[in-house]
Design a protein around this motif. Structure first.
Motif, PDB file in Angstrom:
ATOM      1  N   GLY A  72       0.823  -1.210   0.000  1.00 42.47           N
ATOM      2  CA  GLY A  72       0.000   0.000   0.000  1.00 42.47           C
ATOM      3  C   GLY A  72       0.851   1.252   0.000  1.00 42.47           C
ATOM      4  N   ARG A  73       1.948   1.221   0.734  1.00 43.53           N
ATOM      5  CA  ARG A  73       2.843   2.379   0.764  1.00 43.53           C
ATOM      6  C   ARG A  73       3.534   2.567  -0.589  1.00 43.53           C
ATOM      7  NH1 ARG A  73       3.576   0.161   5.953  1.00 43.53           N
ATOM      8  NH2 ARG A  73       5.403  -1.046   5.328  1.00 43.53           N
ATOM      9  N   ARG A  74       3.881   1.452  -1.252  1.00 44.29           N
ATOM     10  CA  ARG A  74       4.516   1.546  -2.561  1.00 44.29           C
ATOM     11  C   ARG A  74       3.547   2.062  -3.612  1.00 44.29           C
ATOM     12  NH1 ARG A  74       6.815  -4.362  -2.880  1.00 44.29           N
ATOM     13  NH2 ARG A  74       6.219  -4.076  -5.057  1.00 44.29           N
ATOM     14  N   LYS A  75       2.289   1.674  -3.515  1.00 47.14           N
ATOM     15  CA  LYS A  75       1.298   2.079  -4.512  1.00 47.14           C
ATOM     16  C   LYS A  75       1.014   3.581  -4.452  1.00 47.14           C
ATOM     17  CE  LYS A  75      -1.036  -2.403  -4.582  1.00 47.14           C
ATOM     18  NZ  LYS A  75      -2.222  -3.156  -4.111  1.00 47.14           N
ATOM     19  N   GLU A  76       1.269   4.180  -3.291  1.00 49.19           N
ATOM     20  CA  GLU A  76       1.017   5.615  -3.157  1.00 49.19           C
ATOM     21  C   GLU A  76       1.869   6.430  -4.131  1.00 49.19           C
ATOM     22  OE1 GLU A  76       1.675   6.526   0.912  1.00 49.19           O
ATOM     23  OE2 GLU A  76      -0.115   5.463   1.631  1.00 49.19           O
ATOM     24  N   SER A  77       3.031   5.905  -4.518  1.00 50.07           N
ATOM     25  CA  SER A  77       3.911   6.627  -5.438  1.00 50.07           C
ATOM     26  C   SER A  77       3.913   5.997  -6.839  1.00 50.07           C
ATOM     27  CB  SER A  77       5.348   6.648  -4.883  1.00 50.07           C
ATOM     28  OG  SER A  77       5.834   5.323  -4.681  1.00 50.07           O
ATOM     29  N   TYR A  78       2.964   5.092  -7.095  1.00 49.22           N
ATOM     30  CA  TYR A  78       2.903   4.411  -8.384  1.00 49.22           C
ATOM     31  C   TYR A  78       2.499   5.399  -9.471  1.00 49.22           C
ATOM     32  CZ  TYR A  78       2.294   0.282 -11.380  1.00 49.22           C
ATOM     33  OH  TYR A  78       2.425  -0.674 -12.358  1.00 49.22           O
ATOM     34  N   VAL A  79       3.121   5.298 -10.639  1.00 50.17           N
ATOM     35  CA  VAL A  79       2.837   6.212 -11.748  1.00 50.17           C
ATOM     36  C   VAL A  79       1.656   5.691 -12.552  1.00 50.17           C
ATOM     37  CG1 VAL A  79       3.733   7.272 -13.853  1.00 50.17           C
ATOM     38  CG2 VAL A  79       5.252   6.907 -11.890  1.00 50.17           C
ATOM     39  N   GLY A  80       0.569   6.463 -12.600  1.00 56.80           N
ATOM     40  CA  GLY A  80      -0.605   6.059 -13.351  1.00 56.80           C
ATOM     41  C   GLY A  80      -1.440   5.028 -12.605  1.00 56.80           C
ATOM     42  N   PRO A  81      -2.500   4.504 -13.250  1.00 62.80           N
ATOM     43  CA  PRO A  81      -3.349   3.496 -12.611  1.00 62.80           C
ATOM     44  C   PRO A  81      -2.564   2.230 -12.265  1.00 62.80           C
ATOM     45  CG  PRO A  81      -4.427   4.406 -14.557  1.00 62.80           C
ATOM     46  CD  PRO A  81      -3.014   4.898 -14.577  1.00 62.80           C
ATOM     47  N   TRP A  82      -2.899   1.632 -11.131  1.00 61.75           N
ATOM     48  CA  TRP A  82      -2.312   0.343 -10.733  1.00 61.75           C
ATOM     49  C   TRP A  82      -3.296  -0.748 -11.092  1.00 61.75           C
ATOM     50  CZ3 TRP A  82      -3.782  -3.812  -7.888  1.00 61.75           C
ATOM     51  CH2 TRP A  82      -2.783  -4.721  -7.520  1.00 61.75           C
ATOM     52  N   LEU A  83      -2.841  -1.764 -11.818  1.00 62.01           N
ATOM     53  CA  LEU A  83      -3.675  -2.919 -12.145  1.00 62.01           C
ATOM     54  C   LEU A  83      -3.033  -4.178 -11.578  1.00 62.01           C
ATOM     55  CD1 LEU A  83      -4.623  -2.215 -15.889  1.00 62.01           C
ATOM     56  CD2 LEU A  83      -6.136  -2.088 -13.899  1.00 62.01           C
ATOM     57  N   PRO A  84      -3.842  -5.172 -11.235  1.00 57.81           N
ATOM     58  CA  PRO A  84      -3.276  -6.436 -10.741  1.00 57.81           C
ATOM     59  C   PRO A  84      -2.394  -7.087 -11.795  1.00 57.81           C
ATOM     60  CG  PRO A  84      -5.643  -6.311 -10.320  1.00 57.81           C
ATOM     61  CD  PRO A  84      -5.308  -5.187 -11.227  1.00 57.81           C
ATOM     62  N   GLU A  85      -1.470  -7.906 -11.333  1.00 61.08           N
ATOM     63  CA  GLU A  85      -0.644  -8.673 -12.258  1.00 61.08           C
ATOM     64  C   GLU A  85      -1.517  -9.706 -12.969  1.00 61.08           C
ATOM     65  OE1 GLU A  85       2.966 -11.963 -12.053  1.00 61.08           O
ATOM     66  OE2 GLU A  85       2.641 -10.612 -10.366  1.00 61.08           O
ATOM     67  N   PRO A  86      -1.559  -9.695 -14.307  1.00 66.84           N
ATOM     68  CA  PRO A  86      -2.395 -10.684 -15.013  1.00 66.84           C
ATOM     69  C   PRO A  86      -1.907 -12.097 -14.766  1.00 66.84           C
ATOM     70  CG  PRO A  86      -0.982  -9.495 -16.560  1.00 66.84           C
ATOM     71  CD  PRO A  86      -0.823  -8.823 -15.230  1.00 66.84           C
ATOM     72  N   LEU A  87      -2.863 -12.988 -14.579  1.00 67.36           N
ATOM     73  CA  LEU A  87      -2.539 -14.365 -14.233  1.00 67.36           C
ATOM     74  C   LEU A  87      -3.192 -15.313 -15.224  1.00 67.36           C
ATOM     75  CD1 LEU A  87      -1.166 -16.052 -11.921  1.00 67.36           C
ATOM     76  CD2 LEU A  87      -3.461 -16.226 -10.937  1.00 67.36           C
TER      77      LEU A  87
END
Length: 292
Positions: A72-87
């Motif tokens: 959650g802390r890493r996602k705060e600085s994520y560039v653009g939308p965050w999507l789950p890793e496709p499986l």
């Protein structure tokens, strides 16, 4: 012959991976959680364990929650939308409509709006039908608190979840029409398969080019797709089973460039989730197939 600890772990490994993946939205992180679970499991006195499955789920959930808070802390600085890793998923997952819907991109994004504890309680209760006492042990809360969290999480998800379970067969038909339209880049054909309120999300992770905010509306999404996918001379679109539903994989030079997961409602495409972040595509092979 495997020892009892190894046999028990392997017997429940697919379940544990699914729990971790649904909590984290990342196959790589889920595998790390399973490794941590294993290291703790081998140190347990099996004679003192009444229910091995419940005990393993408890270890996995606690490890996943720790990682989820860090992510959650890493996602705060994520560039653009965050999507789950496709499986990549196996056909038996697609046949189980409830399981397929629970690992779909659309549902995983809904789960992202829950806090860590709420997410864990919802997944364990609504997806795996664990009892409140068992969940309480897994998340370190009282059964009464878990009941309250479960009620709150259900209401939250109900207000945001996709319109309803979608059959993979219906998705396949719409996906094939979408694929033909995307390959030609024909704006009119694209508009025929896109719902008026369709939403496009792209995840490049700040590493490769991708839209930095959601694009909504059939006209806007069709123009974006016509410009981005219209010329496939250097690439190919192939069908695949991703997160329980049919999807498209764009390859350029033989390498996976983009995975497009598709949400279909009433025969029209309502959601497009394009993952381009190379870190999330590196594990896209049959070894990561989700089983039950």
């Amino acid at each position: 012959m495997a020892d009892p600890a190894t046999e028990a772990f392997l017997a429940h490994r697919n379940l544990l991976f699914t729990v971790a993946y649904q909590l984290l939205g990342s196959a790589a992180d889920a595998e790390d959680v399973l490794q941590e679970t294993w290291l703790r499991w081998v140190g347990v006195d099996l004679a003192a364990v009444r229910d091995q499955r419940a005990y393993l789920v408890r270890i996995t959930t606690r490890q996943a929650l720790m990682r989820l808070r860090a992510l959650g802390r890493r996602k705060e600085s994520y560039v653009g939308p965050w999507l789950p890793e496709p499986l990549l998923t196996t056909p038996d997952v697609a046949e189980d409509v409830e399981l397929a819907d629970s690992v779909s991109m659309a549902m995983l994004l809904v789960l992202e709006t829950l806090g860590p504890a709420e997410r864990a309680v919802f997944v364990l209760r609504e997806v795996f039908d664990l009892g409140y006492d068992e969940i309480a042990e897994a998340v370190g809360k009282s059964p009464a608190a878990v009941r309250q969290i479960a009620h709150r999480a259900r209401s939250h998800v109900a207000a945001r979840r996709p319109r309803g379970a979608v059959s993979p067969a219906a998705t396949r038909d719409a996906l094939e029409a979408f694929r033909r339209a995307a390959e030609t880049g024909d704006l009119r054909e694209l508009l025929d398969v896109l719902a008026p309120d369709v939403v496009f999300l792209g995840d490049g992770g700040g590493v490769v080019q991708a839209v930095l905010s959601p694009v909504s509306g059939a006209q806007e999404v069709a123009r974006l797709l016509a410009a981005g996918l219209g010329n496939l001379a250097a690439g190919t679109l192939e069908a695949a089973q991703v997160n329980g539903f049919p999807a498209l994989i764009l390859r350029r030079g033989g390498e996976v460039d983009t995975v497009v997961a598709v949400r279909v409602d009433d025969g029209l495409v309502t959601g497009l989730y394009a993952v381009r972040n190379p870190e999330k595509l590196s594990r896209l092979d049959e070894a990561t197939a989700l089983c039950r």
